[in-house]
Scaffold this motif. Structure first.
Motif, PDB file in Angstrom:
ATOM      1  N   ASP A   1       0.826  -1.206   0.000  1.00  0.00           N
ATOM      2  CA  ASP A   1       0.000   0.000   0.000  1.00  0.00           C
ATOM      3  C   ASP A   1       0.859   1.255   0.000  1.00  0.00           C
ATOM      4  O   ASP A   1       0.594   2.198  -0.744  1.00  0.00           O
ATOM      5  N   THR A   2       1.893   1.282   0.837  1.00  0.00           N
ATOM      6  CA  THR A   2       2.708   2.492   0.907  1.00  0.00           C
ATOM      7  C   THR A   2       3.577   2.658  -0.325  1.00  0.00           C
ATOM      8  O   THR A   2       3.866   3.769  -0.741  1.00  0.00           O
ATOM      9  N   VAL A   3       3.994   1.549  -0.935  1.00  0.00           N
ATOM     10  CA  VAL A   3       4.768   1.657  -2.184  1.00  0.00           C
ATOM     11  C   VAL A   3       3.913   2.305  -3.262  1.00  0.00           C
ATOM     12  O   VAL A   3       4.346   3.233  -3.944  1.00  0.00           O
ATOM     13  N   ARG A   4       2.698   1.831  -3.410  1.00  0.00           N
ATOM     14  CA  ARG A   4       1.818   2.363  -4.465  1.00  0.00           C
ATOM     15  C   ARG A   4       1.273   3.743  -4.127  1.00  0.00           C
ATOM     16  O   ARG A   4       1.151   4.607  -5.000  1.00  0.00           O
ATOM     17  N   GLU A   5       0.940   3.955  -2.871  1.00  0.00           N
ATOM     18  CA  GLU A   5       0.293   5.207  -2.472  1.00  0.00           C
ATOM     19  C   GLU A   5       1.296   6.336  -2.258  1.00  0.00           C
ATOM     20  O   GLU A   5       0.988   7.510  -2.535  1.00  0.00           O
ATOM     21  N   HIS A   6       2.496   5.991  -1.758  1.00  0.00           N
ATOM     22  CA  HIS A   6       3.460   7.028  -1.396  1.00  0.00           C
ATOM     23  C   HIS A   6       4.714   7.032  -2.261  1.00  0.00           C
ATOM     24  O   HIS A   6       4.988   8.002  -2.970  1.00  0.00           O
ATOM     25  N   TYR A   7       5.485   5.946  -2.203  1.00  0.00           N
ATOM     26  CA  TYR A   7       6.787   5.952  -2.873  1.00  0.00           C
ATOM     27  C   TYR A   7       6.677   6.144  -4.381  1.00  0.00           C
ATOM     28  O   TYR A   7       7.408   6.945  -4.969  1.00  0.00           O
TER      29      TYR A   7
END
Length: 258
Positions: free
Chosen positions: A78-84
């Motif tokens: 989730d954080t890879v797709r949403e943030h990084y």
């Protein structure tokens, strides 16, 4: 968590969690993306400087937060797709040069953020650590894309598989950084570079970034075609017209970024 300042047409974005080596929480990543979007949209900003506060540039993902997410059954997807992903996409495609002042440790996603920038000025105390494999992860934050374009496939494979720290001196030899300066001078040196870029032909810089990214993944004929299109666009800019007249008059051109 983020300090944002604009001066001399340069937006300085500072990761500001010095006690945690500027490691990336969800809150910090959200704030960083918002700051980058703000800089990208501001016509008064013609270059961006990214740095960290304290002794680190960025230690990568905050592992305390990550451990809590694992316990709750949430991974990194989730954080890879949403943030990084959007952060790196914006840095690499922004129509303005982005300079990193790497003032200390840059690990994992933190190193990848630096690699996504157009130019990197490193402190002599900088250490890069591609630590993904050391905790059983594959690279993210664009490291698989940016790293091999900076140092080649063989070196990128070595750095990512072994995960051994890379000193500032070694990073300069490999081409990971643009220059290495004393620790006390790193932010100012990077800022001087960003100001120089901010005084340059902004649209030509944007076209150059686009041409390089395109040519890295397309055949020569297609790259030549894009170069021609981009050159047509640049030739129509006020900066080009004025710079040509200045050259013929043997004067130093002044660019306005339009």
């Amino acid at each position: 968590m983020i300090r944002y300042d604009v001066a001399d047409a340069v937006a300085t974005i500072t990761l500001d969690r010095p006690d945690a080596m500027n490691s990336l929480t969800a809150e910090l990543k959200t704030a960083l993306l918002e700051a980058l979007r703000k800089a990208a949209a501001d016509s008064g900003v013609r270059a961006v400087l990214l740095t960290g506060s304290g002794r680190a540039f960025c230690a990568g993902q905050d592992l305390r937060e990550h451990a809590a997410n694992l316990e709750a059954g949430r991974g990194l997807a989730d954080t890879v797709r949403e943030h990084y992903n959007p952060i790196v996409q914006l840095i690499t495609t922004m129509d303005k040069p982005v300079v990193a002042a790497v003032n200390g440790v840059a690990a994992g996603a933190g190193a990848a953020l630096a690699f996504a920038c157009d130019l990197r000025v490193a402190s002599e105390k900088t250490r890069f650590a591609l630590a993904f494999s050391g905790i059983g992860l594959a690279p993210d934050s664009g490291a698989s894309w940016t790293l091999q374009r900076l140092v080649g496939l063989g070196r990128a494979t070595e750095l990512l598989l072994l995960g051994e720290p890379v000193s500032a001196e070694r990073a300069l030899e490999l081409g990971l950084v643009t220059r290495v300066v004393p620790a006390a001078d790193v932010v100012e040196s990077a800022r001087e570079l960003a100001v120089r870029l901010a005084q340059g032909p902004t649209k030509a810089y944007a076209a150059t970034k686009r041409a390089l990214a395109y040519a890295a993944a397309h055949p020569l004929a297609e790259s030549l075609a894009l170069e021609a299109d981009l050159q047509d666009a640049c030739a129509a800019t006020d900066d080009h017209v004025r710079a040509t007249a200045s050259f013929l008059a043997k004067e130093q051109p002044v660019f306005h970024g339009r």
